[in-house]
Design a protein around this motif. Structure first.
Motif, PDB file in Angstrom:
ATOM      1  N   ILE A  75     -19.990  -1.669  -2.181  1.00  0.00           N
ATOM      2  CA  ILE A  75     -18.818  -1.678  -3.051  1.00  0.00           C
ATOM      3  C   ILE A  75     -17.842  -2.729  -2.536  1.00  0.00           C
ATOM      4  O   ILE A  75     -17.753  -2.976  -1.335  1.00  0.00           O
ATOM      5  CB  ILE A  75     -18.167  -0.290  -3.105  1.00  0.00           C
ATOM      6  N   LYS A  76     -17.140  -3.391  -3.452  1.00  0.00           N
ATOM      7  CA  LYS A  76     -16.313  -4.526  -3.052  1.00  0.00           C
ATOM      8  C   LYS A  76     -14.844  -4.164  -2.927  1.00  0.00           C
ATOM      9  O   LYS A  76     -14.297  -3.413  -3.735  1.00  0.00           O
ATOM     10  CB  LYS A  76     -16.485  -5.677  -4.048  1.00  0.00           C
ATOM     11  N   VAL A  77     -14.202  -4.728  -1.915  1.00  0.00           N
ATOM     12  CA  VAL A  77     -12.759  -4.674  -1.721  1.00  0.00           C
ATOM     13  C   VAL A  77     -12.275  -6.116  -1.647  1.00  0.00           C
ATOM     14  O   VAL A  77     -12.764  -6.891  -0.821  1.00  0.00           O
ATOM     15  CB  VAL A  77     -12.376  -3.911  -0.439  1.00  0.00           C
ATOM     16  N   ALA A  91      -6.744  -0.098  -0.273  1.00  0.00           N
ATOM     17  CA  ALA A  91      -7.151  -1.130   0.691  1.00  0.00           C
ATOM     18  C   ALA A  91      -6.745  -2.509   0.215  1.00  0.00           C
ATOM     19  O   ALA A  91      -6.269  -3.344   1.008  1.00  0.00           O
ATOM     20  CB  ALA A  91      -8.660  -1.059   0.921  1.00  0.00           C
ATOM     21  N   GLU A  92      -6.908  -2.788  -1.068  1.00  0.00           N
ATOM     22  CA  GLU A  92      -6.548  -4.105  -1.581  1.00  0.00           C
ATOM     23  C   GLU A  92      -5.039  -4.309  -1.521  1.00  0.00           C
ATOM     24  O   GLU A  92      -4.562  -5.418  -1.214  1.00  0.00           O
ATOM     25  CB  GLU A  92      -7.066  -4.239  -3.010  1.00  0.00           C
ATOM     26  N   THR A  93      -4.273  -3.256  -1.751  1.00  0.00           N
ATOM     27  CA  THR A  93      -2.822  -3.346  -1.621  1.00  0.00           C
ATOM     28  C   THR A  93      -2.427  -3.600  -0.167  1.00  0.00           C
ATOM     29  O   THR A  93      -1.557  -4.423   0.131  1.00  0.00           O
ATOM     30  CB  THR A  93      -2.145  -2.054  -2.119  1.00  0.00           C
ATOM     31  N   LEU A  94      -3.106  -2.909   0.752  1.00  0.00           N
ATOM     32  CA  LEU A  94      -2.825  -3.105   2.175  1.00  0.00           C
ATOM     33  C   LEU A  94      -3.127  -4.535   2.605  1.00  0.00           C
ATOM     34  O   LEU A  94      -2.346  -5.144   3.344  1.00  0.00           O
ATOM     35  CB  LEU A  94      -3.645  -2.117   3.002  1.00  0.00           C
ATOM     36  N   LEU A  95      -4.239  -5.089   2.135  1.00  0.00           N
ATOM     37  CA  LEU A  95      -4.593  -6.460   2.512  1.00  0.00           C
ATOM     38  C   LEU A  95      -3.584  -7.480   2.010  1.00  0.00           C
ATOM     39  O   LEU A  95      -3.416  -8.550   2.617  1.00  0.00           O
ATOM     40  CB  LEU A  95      -5.984  -6.791   1.974  1.00  0.00           C
ATOM     41  N   LYS A  96      -2.902  -7.160   0.919  1.00  0.00           N
ATOM     42  CA  LYS A  96      -1.896  -8.058   0.368  1.00  0.00           C
ATOM     43  C   LYS A  96      -0.518  -7.872   0.987  1.00  0.00           C
ATOM     44  O   LYS A  96       0.399  -8.664   0.754  1.00  0.00           O
ATOM     45  CB  LYS A  96      -1.776  -7.848  -1.150  1.00  0.00           C
TER      46      LYS A  96
END
Length: 222
Positions: free
Chosen positions: A23-25, A213-218
Protein backbone atom coordinates in the motif's frame (compact mmCIF):
# COMPACT_ATOMS: atom_id res chain seq x y z
CA UNK A 1 8.67 -9.93 7.26
CA UNK A 2 11.79 -8.38 5.78
CA UNK A 3 15.16 -9.45 7.10
CA UNK A 4 18.51 -7.72 6.51
CA UNK A 5 21.72 -9.37 7.59
CA UNK A 6 25.32 -8.38 8.18
CA UNK A 7 26.61 -4.98 9.26
CA UNK A 8 30.31 -5.61 8.87
CA UNK A 9 31.01 -7.89 11.81
CA UNK A 10 28.64 -6.12 14.18
CA UNK A 11 25.21 -7.63 13.74
CA UNK A 12 22.45 -8.91 11.55
CA UNK A 13 19.06 -7.34 10.86
CA UNK A 14 15.39 -8.05 10.29
CA UNK A 15 12.41 -5.94 9.29
CA UNK A 16 8.96 -7.25 10.12
CA UNK A 17 6.03 -7.71 7.76
CA UNK A 18 3.25 -5.14 7.40
CA UNK A 19 -0.39 -6.15 6.90
CA UNK A 20 -0.57 -4.33 3.53
CA UNK A 21 3.10 -4.03 2.54
CA UNK A 22 2.59 -2.62 -0.93
CA UNK A 23 0.00 0.00 0.00
CA UNK A 24 1.32 3.45 -0.87
CA UNK A 25 1.97 6.46 1.35
CA UNK A 26 2.86 9.66 -0.53
CA UNK A 27 3.25 7.60 -3.71
CA UNK A 28 5.67 5.01 -2.31
CA UNK A 29 4.95 1.49 -1.01
CA UNK A 30 5.19 1.18 2.76
CA UNK A 31 7.67 -1.65 2.45
CA UNK A 32 10.08 0.66 0.59
CA UNK A 33 10.24 3.12 3.50
CA UNK A 34 11.41 0.27 5.73
CA UNK A 35 13.79 -1.06 3.10
CA UNK A 36 15.43 2.34 2.62
CA UNK A 37 16.03 2.71 6.35
CA UNK A 38 17.56 -0.77 6.49
CA UNK A 39 19.81 -0.10 3.50
CA UNK A 40 21.23 3.01 5.16
CA UNK A 41 22.99 0.79 7.68
CA UNK A 42 24.48 -1.22 4.79
CA UNK A 43 23.39 -4.80 5.50
CA UNK A 44 25.08 -7.57 3.55
CA UNK A 45 21.83 -9.53 3.15
CA UNK A 46 18.15 -8.64 3.16
CA UNK A 47 15.65 -11.48 3.56
CA UNK A 48 11.87 -11.19 3.27
CA UNK A 49 9.77 -13.58 5.34
CA UNK A 50 6.81 -14.14 3.01
CA UNK A 51 3.28 -15.22 3.78
CA UNK A 52 0.77 -12.40 3.16
CA UNK A 53 0.69 -11.43 -0.54
CA UNK A 54 3.85 -13.49 -0.91
CA UNK A 55 4.12 -13.40 -4.69
CA UNK A 56 3.40 -9.68 -4.90
CA UNK A 57 6.16 -9.02 -2.39
CA UNK A 58 8.55 -11.39 -4.14
CA UNK A 59 7.99 -9.62 -7.45
CA UNK A 60 8.48 -6.20 -5.87
CA UNK A 61 11.51 -7.04 -3.73
CA UNK A 62 13.52 -9.50 -5.82
CA UNK A 63 14.92 -6.79 -8.15
CA UNK A 64 16.14 -4.95 -5.03
CA UNK A 65 18.40 -7.85 -4.08
CA UNK A 66 16.14 -9.24 -1.36
CA UNK A 67 16.22 -12.95 -0.44
CA UNK A 68 13.19 -14.84 0.90
CA UNK A 69 12.02 -17.10 3.72
CA UNK A 70 8.55 -18.53 3.07
CA UNK A 71 6.06 -19.18 5.90
CA UNK A 72 3.70 -21.84 4.63
CA UNK A 73 1.16 -23.25 5.17
CA UNK A 74 0.88 -21.64 8.60
CA UNK A 75 2.02 -18.23 9.80
CA UNK A 76 4.66 -18.51 12.53
CA UNK A 77 4.05 -15.10 14.18
CA UNK A 78 6.87 -12.67 14.95
CA UNK A 79 8.96 -14.97 17.12
CA UNK A 80 8.53 -18.13 15.07
CA UNK A 81 9.15 -16.22 11.86
CA UNK A 82 12.38 -14.76 13.17
CA UNK A 83 13.58 -18.14 14.40
CA UNK A 84 12.92 -19.69 11.00
CA UNK A 85 14.88 -16.90 9.30
CA UNK A 86 17.95 -17.54 11.45
CA UNK A 87 18.98 -20.18 8.93
CA UNK A 88 19.76 -17.23 6.64
CA UNK A 89 20.59 -14.58 9.23
CA UNK A 90 22.74 -16.68 11.57
CA UNK A 91 22.53 -16.85 15.34
CA UNK A 92 23.85 -13.35 15.98
CA UNK A 93 22.13 -10.13 16.95
CA UNK A 94 19.31 -9.03 14.69
CA UNK A 95 17.27 -5.95 13.98
CA UNK A 96 13.53 -6.36 13.69
CA UNK A 97 11.50 -3.64 12.02
CA UNK A 98 7.76 -3.23 11.48
CA UNK A 99 7.12 -1.85 8.02
CA UNK A 100 3.54 -0.64 8.56
CA UNK A 101 4.73 2.61 10.16
CA UNK A 102 6.26 5.91 9.04
CA UNK A 103 9.15 7.55 10.90
CA UNK A 104 9.88 11.29 10.60
CA UNK A 105 13.25 12.14 12.06
CA UNK A 106 16.60 10.36 12.23
CA UNK A 107 16.93 6.76 11.12
CA UNK A 108 15.79 4.67 14.11
CA UNK A 109 18.09 1.80 13.16
CA UNK A 110 21.12 4.08 13.25
CA UNK A 111 20.07 5.45 16.64
CA UNK A 112 19.68 1.94 17.99
CA UNK A 113 23.14 0.96 16.74
CA UNK A 114 24.66 3.96 18.50
CA UNK A 115 22.88 3.19 21.77
CA UNK A 116 23.38 -0.59 21.79
CA UNK A 117 25.36 -1.89 24.78
CA UNK A 118 25.73 -5.69 24.68
CA UNK A 119 27.17 -5.76 28.21
CA UNK A 120 23.85 -4.55 29.64
CA UNK A 121 21.28 -5.38 26.98
CA UNK A 122 19.71 -8.42 25.39
CA UNK A 123 17.13 -6.27 23.59
CA UNK A 124 16.87 -2.56 22.83
CA UNK A 125 13.46 -1.35 21.64
CA UNK A 126 13.03 2.00 19.92
CA UNK A 127 9.97 3.56 21.55
CA UNK A 128 7.95 6.73 20.93
CA UNK A 129 6.11 8.76 23.61
CA UNK A 130 2.34 8.73 23.13
CA UNK A 131 2.25 12.45 22.33
CA UNK A 132 4.46 11.82 19.26
CA UNK A 133 2.85 8.54 18.21
CA UNK A 134 0.42 9.65 15.50
CA UNK A 135 -2.53 7.34 14.93
CA UNK A 136 -1.84 5.24 17.98
CA UNK A 137 -5.02 3.62 19.27
CA UNK A 138 -5.03 2.87 22.97
CA UNK A 139 -2.43 3.23 25.67
CA UNK A 140 1.33 2.90 25.51
CA UNK A 141 3.31 -0.30 25.89
CA UNK A 142 6.17 0.37 28.29
CA UNK A 143 7.64 2.48 31.06
CA UNK A 144 11.39 3.14 31.22
CA UNK A 145 13.37 3.81 34.38
CA UNK A 146 16.29 6.24 34.57
CA UNK A 147 18.68 3.66 33.10
CA UNK A 148 16.38 2.84 30.19
CA UNK A 149 15.20 -0.55 31.49
CA UNK A 150 11.57 -1.10 30.63
CA UNK A 151 8.54 -2.79 32.10
CA UNK A 152 5.01 -3.29 30.80
CA UNK A 153 2.52 -0.42 30.84
CA UNK A 154 3.14 3.30 30.49
CA UNK A 155 3.24 6.00 27.83
CA UNK A 156 6.02 4.63 25.60
CA UNK A 157 4.81 3.04 22.36
CA UNK A 158 6.98 0.34 20.81
CA UNK A 159 7.80 1.76 17.39
CA UNK A 160 8.61 -1.54 15.73
CA UNK A 161 12.42 -1.26 15.61
CA UNK A 162 14.66 -3.21 17.95
CA UNK A 163 18.00 -4.93 18.32
CA UNK A 164 17.65 -8.30 19.98
CA UNK A 165 19.83 -11.29 20.84
CA UNK A 166 18.28 -14.42 19.37
CA UNK A 167 19.76 -17.27 21.44
CA UNK A 168 16.65 -17.49 23.64
CA UNK A 169 14.48 -18.33 20.63
CA UNK A 170 15.85 -21.88 20.59
CA UNK A 171 14.54 -22.60 24.09
CA UNK A 172 10.91 -21.81 23.20
CA UNK A 173 8.85 -24.95 22.63
CA UNK A 174 6.07 -23.56 20.41
CA UNK A 175 6.50 -23.44 16.64
CA UNK A 176 4.42 -20.28 16.22
CA UNK A 177 4.81 -17.61 18.90
CA UNK A 178 5.14 -13.88 19.45
CA UNK A 179 8.39 -12.10 20.21
CA UNK A 180 6.64 -11.07 23.43
CA UNK A 181 7.61 -14.50 24.76
CA UNK A 182 11.30 -13.68 24.33
CA UNK A 183 10.80 -10.12 25.63
CA UNK A 184 9.32 -11.53 28.83
CA UNK A 185 12.35 -13.76 29.33
CA UNK A 186 14.71 -10.83 28.76
CA UNK A 187 12.70 -8.59 31.09
CA UNK A 188 12.95 -11.17 33.87
CA UNK A 189 16.75 -10.90 33.84
CA UNK A 190 16.68 -7.06 33.71
CA UNK A 191 18.14 -6.81 30.19
CA UNK A 192 15.17 -5.32 28.30
CA UNK A 193 15.82 -1.66 27.39
CA UNK A 194 14.20 1.19 25.46
CA UNK A 195 15.59 4.04 23.40
CA UNK A 196 13.24 7.04 23.16
CA UNK A 197 12.91 8.17 19.55
CA UNK A 198 13.33 11.97 19.16
CA UNK A 199 11.05 12.37 16.14
CA UNK A 200 7.49 11.44 15.22
CA UNK A 201 5.99 8.11 14.23
CA UNK A 202 2.73 7.10 12.57
CA UNK A 203 0.86 3.80 12.60
CA UNK A 204 -0.26 2.92 9.07
CA UNK A 205 -1.71 -0.47 9.96
CA UNK A 206 -5.28 0.63 9.21
CA UNK A 207 -6.87 2.62 6.33
CA UNK A 208 -7.11 6.03 8.01
CA UNK A 209 -3.44 5.79 8.93
CA UNK A 210 -2.47 6.53 5.33
CA UNK A 211 -3.90 10.06 5.45
CA UNK A 212 -2.37 10.65 8.88
CA UNK A 213 1.04 9.55 7.63
CA UNK A 214 0.88 11.72 4.52
CA UNK A 215 -0.11 14.71 6.65
CA UNK A 216 2.78 14.00 9.01
CA UNK A 217 5.26 13.82 6.13
CA UNK A 218 4.11 17.24 4.96
CA UNK A 219 4.33 18.80 8.41
CA UNK A 220 6.88 21.63 8.80
CA UNK A 221 7.72 20.26 12.25
CA UNK A 222 9.25 17.01 11.04
Amino acid sequence: MLFAAGFGTRMKSLTKDCPKPLIKVAGKPLIDYALELACEIEPKHIVANLHYHAEQLRTHLAPKGVEFSLETPNILDTGGGLRQALSKLGDDLVFTMNSDVIWTGPNPLKLALEAWDPKRMDALLVCVPLDRAVGRKGAGDFTADASGRISRGGDLVYGGVQIIKTSGLHQIQEKAFSLNVLWNQIHDVDRLFALEYPGHWCDVGYPEGIELAETLLKSPNV
